[in-house]
Write a protein that holds these residues in place. Sequence first.
Motif, PDB file in Angstrom:
ATOM      1  N   GLU A   1      41.835  48.153  52.075  1.00 55.81           N
ATOM      2  CA  GLU A   1      40.714  48.452  51.188  1.00 55.81           C
ATOM      3  C   GLU A   1      41.134  49.293  49.993  1.00 55.81           C
ATOM      4  OE1 GLU A   1      38.985  49.387  55.360  1.00 55.81           O
ATOM      5  OE2 GLU A   1      40.944  48.892  54.532  1.00 55.81           O
ATOM      6  N   ASP A   2      42.054  50.237  50.221  1.00 58.48           N
ATOM      7  CA  ASP A   2      42.493  51.096  49.124  1.00 58.48           C
ATOM      8  C   ASP A   2      43.174  50.282  48.029  1.00 58.48           C
ATOM      9  OD1 ASP A   2      44.538  50.543  50.973  1.00 58.48           O
ATOM     10  OD2 ASP A   2      45.601  52.410  50.555  1.00 58.48           O
ATOM     11  N   ILE A   3      43.998  49.311  48.399  1.00 59.02           N
ATOM     12  CA  ILE A   3      44.676  48.461  47.420  1.00 59.02           C
ATOM     13  C   ILE A   3      43.658  47.555  46.723  1.00 59.02           C
ATOM     14  CG2 ILE A   3      46.434  46.677  47.082  1.00 59.02           C
ATOM     15  CD1 ILE A   3      47.816  47.790  49.644  1.00 59.02           C
ATOM     16  N   ILE A   4      42.725  47.024  47.480  1.00 55.65           N
ATOM     17  CA  ILE A   4      41.691  46.159  46.898  1.00 55.65           C
ATOM     18  C   ILE A   4      40.877  46.937  45.869  1.00 55.65           C
ATOM     19  CG2 ILE A   4      39.542  44.908  47.387  1.00 55.65           C
ATOM     20  CD1 ILE A   4      40.863  44.113  50.111  1.00 55.65           C
ATOM     21  N   ARG A   5      40.446  48.155  46.220  1.00 58.45           N
ATOM     22  CA  ARG A   5      39.673  48.970  45.269  1.00 58.45           C
ATOM     23  C   ARG A   5      40.501  49.279  44.016  1.00 58.45           C
ATOM     24  NH1 ARG A   5      38.443  51.786  50.012  1.00 58.45           N
ATOM     25  NH2 ARG A   5      39.827  53.465  49.322  1.00 58.45           N
ATOM     26  N   GLN A   6      41.765  49.635  44.215  1.00 57.88           N
ATOM     27  CA  GLN A   6      42.649  49.961  43.096  1.00 57.88           C
ATOM     28  C   GLN A   6      42.811  48.754  42.162  1.00 57.88           C
ATOM     29  OE1 GLN A   6      46.689  49.707  44.058  1.00 57.88           O
ATOM     30  NE2 GLN A   6      47.422  50.844  42.279  1.00 57.88           N
ATOM     31  N   GLN A   7      43.100  47.592  42.722  1.00 54.52           N
ATOM     32  CA  GLN A   7      43.302  46.397  41.902  1.00 54.52           C
ATOM     33  C   GLN A   7      42.001  45.960  41.226  1.00 54.52           C
ATOM     34  OE1 GLN A   7      46.210  44.969  40.949  1.00 54.52           O
ATOM     35  NE2 GLN A   7      47.001  46.820  41.926  1.00 54.52           N
ATOM     36  N   ALA A   8      40.893  46.115  41.910  1.00 54.18           N
ATOM     37  CA  ALA A   8      39.599  45.779  41.303  1.00 54.18           C
ATOM     38  C   ALA A   8      39.356  46.659  40.078  1.00 54.18           C
ATOM     39  CB  ALA A   8      38.475  45.943  42.325  1.00 54.18           C
TER      40      ALA A   8
ATOM     41  N   LEU B   1      61.196  37.528  45.981  1.00 53.73           N
ATOM     42  CA  LEU B   1      60.229  36.725  46.743  1.00 53.73           C
ATOM     43  C   LEU B   1      59.712  37.457  47.974  1.00 53.73           C
ATOM     44  CD1 LEU B   1      61.561  33.071  46.526  1.00 53.73           C
ATOM     45  CD2 LEU B   1      59.558  34.071  45.428  1.00 53.73           C
ATOM     46  N   SER B   2      60.546  38.263  48.584  1.00 57.51           N
ATOM     47  CA  SER B   2      60.100  39.008  49.766  1.00 57.51           C
ATOM     48  C   SER B   2      58.963  39.970  49.437  1.00 57.51           C
ATOM     49  CB  SER B   2      61.271  39.766  50.401  1.00 57.51           C
ATOM     50  OG  SER B   2      61.809  40.698  49.472  1.00 57.51           O
ATOM     51  N   ASP B   3      58.816  40.321  48.140  1.00 55.99           N
ATOM     52  CA  ASP B   3      57.720  41.202  47.723  1.00 55.99           C
ATOM     53  C   ASP B   3      56.352  40.588  48.002  1.00 55.99           C
ATOM     54  OD1 ASP B   3      59.612  42.992  46.787  1.00 55.99           O
ATOM     55  OD2 ASP B   3      59.362  42.423  44.677  1.00 55.99           O
ATOM     56  N   LEU B   4      56.299  39.260  48.101  1.00 57.06           N
ATOM     57  CA  LEU B   4      55.013  38.604  48.347  1.00 57.06           C
ATOM     58  C   LEU B   4      54.430  38.968  49.706  1.00 57.06           C
ATOM     59  CD1 LEU B   4      55.474  35.058  46.795  1.00 57.06           C
ATOM     60  CD2 LEU B   4      54.118  36.978  45.930  1.00 57.06           C
ATOM     61  N   HIS B   5      55.249  39.511  50.594  1.00 53.25           N
ATOM     62  CA  HIS B   5      54.746  39.922  51.904  1.00 53.25           C
ATOM     63  C   HIS B   5      54.398  41.410  51.939  1.00 53.25           C
ATOM     64  CE1 HIS B   5      55.302  36.020  53.702  1.00 53.25           C
ATOM     65  NE2 HIS B   5      56.416  35.941  53.010  1.00 53.25           N
ATOM     66  N   THR B   6      54.503  42.062  50.791  1.00 49.05           N
ATOM     67  CA  THR B   6      54.087  43.451  50.654  1.00 49.05           C
ATOM     68  C   THR B   6      52.648  43.449  50.151  1.00 49.05           C
ATOM     69  OG1 THR B   6      56.343  44.064  50.068  1.00 49.05           O
ATOM     70  CG2 THR B   6      54.602  45.644  49.508  1.00 49.05           C
TER      71      THR B   6
ATOM     72  N   ALA C   1      48.158  42.729  44.078  1.00 48.64           N
ATOM     73  CA  ALA C   1      48.251  42.938  42.629  1.00 48.64           C
ATOM     74  C   ALA C   1      48.464  41.604  41.912  1.00 48.64           C
ATOM     75  CB  ALA C   1      49.382  43.915  42.297  1.00 48.64           C
ATOM     76  N   TYR C   2      49.371  40.778  42.418  1.00 46.72           N
ATOM     77  CA  TYR C   2      49.639  39.487  41.785  1.00 46.72           C
ATOM     78  C   TYR C   2      48.450  38.537  41.934  1.00 46.72           C
ATOM     79  CZ  TYR C   2      54.567  40.368  40.683  1.00 46.72           C
ATOM     80  OH  TYR C   2      55.730  40.845  40.149  1.00 46.72           O
TER      81      TYR C   2
ATOM     82  N   SER D   1      45.338  39.365  42.311  1.00 46.92           N
ATOM     83  CA  SER D   1      44.256  39.876  41.469  1.00 46.92           C
ATOM     84  C   SER D   1      44.529  39.576  39.997  1.00 46.92           C
ATOM     85  CB  SER D   1      44.088  41.383  41.676  1.00 46.92           C
ATOM     86  OG  SER D   1      43.689  41.646  43.002  1.00 46.92           O
ATOM     87  N   TRP D   2      45.797  39.681  39.602  1.00 45.26           N
ATOM     88  CA  TRP D   2      46.164  39.331  38.225  1.00 45.26           C
ATOM     89  C   TRP D   2      45.821  37.869  37.956  1.00 45.26           C
ATOM     90  CZ3 TRP D   2      48.928  35.903  35.405  1.00 45.26           C
ATOM     91  CH2 TRP D   2      49.213  36.247  34.076  1.00 45.26           C
ATOM     92  N   ARG D   3      46.175  37.007  38.903  1.00 42.46           N
ATOM     93  CA  ARG D   3      45.900  35.564  38.754  1.00 42.46           C
ATOM     94  C   ARG D   3      44.391  35.299  38.711  1.00 42.46           C
ATOM     95  NH1 ARG D   3      47.878  30.485  37.828  1.00 42.46           N
ATOM     96  NH2 ARG D   3      47.237  28.916  39.306  1.00 42.46           N
ATOM     97  N   LEU D   4      43.654  35.976  39.582  1.00 43.88           N
ATOM     98  CA  LEU D   4      42.202  35.815  39.603  1.00 43.88           C
ATOM     99  C   LEU D   4      41.596  36.262  38.268  1.00 43.88           C
ATOM    100  CD1 LEU D   4      39.909  34.892  41.431  1.00 43.88           C
ATOM    101  CD2 LEU D   4      39.869  37.194  42.416  1.00 43.88           C
ATOM    102  N   ARG D   5      42.035  37.395  37.740  1.00 42.95           N
ATOM    103  CA  ARG D   5      41.558  37.885  36.438  1.00 42.95           C
ATOM    104  C   ARG D   5      41.882  36.862  35.349  1.00 42.95           C
ATOM    105  NH1 ARG D   5      38.052  39.051  33.775  1.00 42.95           N
ATOM    106  NH2 ARG D   5      37.466  40.549  35.340  1.00 42.95           N
TER     107      ARG D   5
END
Length: 185
Positions: free
Chosen positions: A32-39, A94-99, A105-106, A108-112
């Motif tokens: 939730e903290d990451i979701i709120r931050q990215q939002a 590529l391993s960052d995608l599992h973080t 962040a990525y 959310s960027w795509r959604l924006r």
Amino acid sequence: MALLGVVGLAAVVLSQRVPDVVDEIRLPLRHEDIIRQQAREKGLDPSLIAAVIYAESRFRDNQVSHAGAEGLMQITPDTARDIARQSGATSFELSDLHTPQVNIAYGSWRLRHMLERFDGSVPLALAGYNAGPENAQRWLNEARGRGASFRLRDITFPETRNYVAKVLSARRDYRATYPKQLGLD
């Protein structure tokens, strides 16, 4: 008598937690903290981010699709490289995608980016997120060519049409179920 009191207390505690457990099984929420931050950073509705994660991976960090999309928001390696380049990321593996932080962040960027491309239309942005922006643009153009507004039924891929409906429904559920956790109250 003491045993009866303990049983009664346990029943009260369990009855208060059962709805939370049921919500977590039916509609999981993590990060939730990451979701709120990215939002906040990307000007998005946090319930929309949560709904996309739910539809894409049900909040399973290490999910990999048959198409090679990875992580919580199911981003393909090619899309991730494009996002890294366009968003000014200094390094990307590529391993960052599992973080969770990187994936959300990525995603959310795509959604924006999809929302901007489709003038804020959430259904079109979701269609573009799922099936690619070229397909979403084609569906929009076909609707306009008929002199009509875009509707979900204009999406010719059943999987994408169902995906968009699922995300929109989940968005309502997340707003109703987790307003405090998502920073909506």
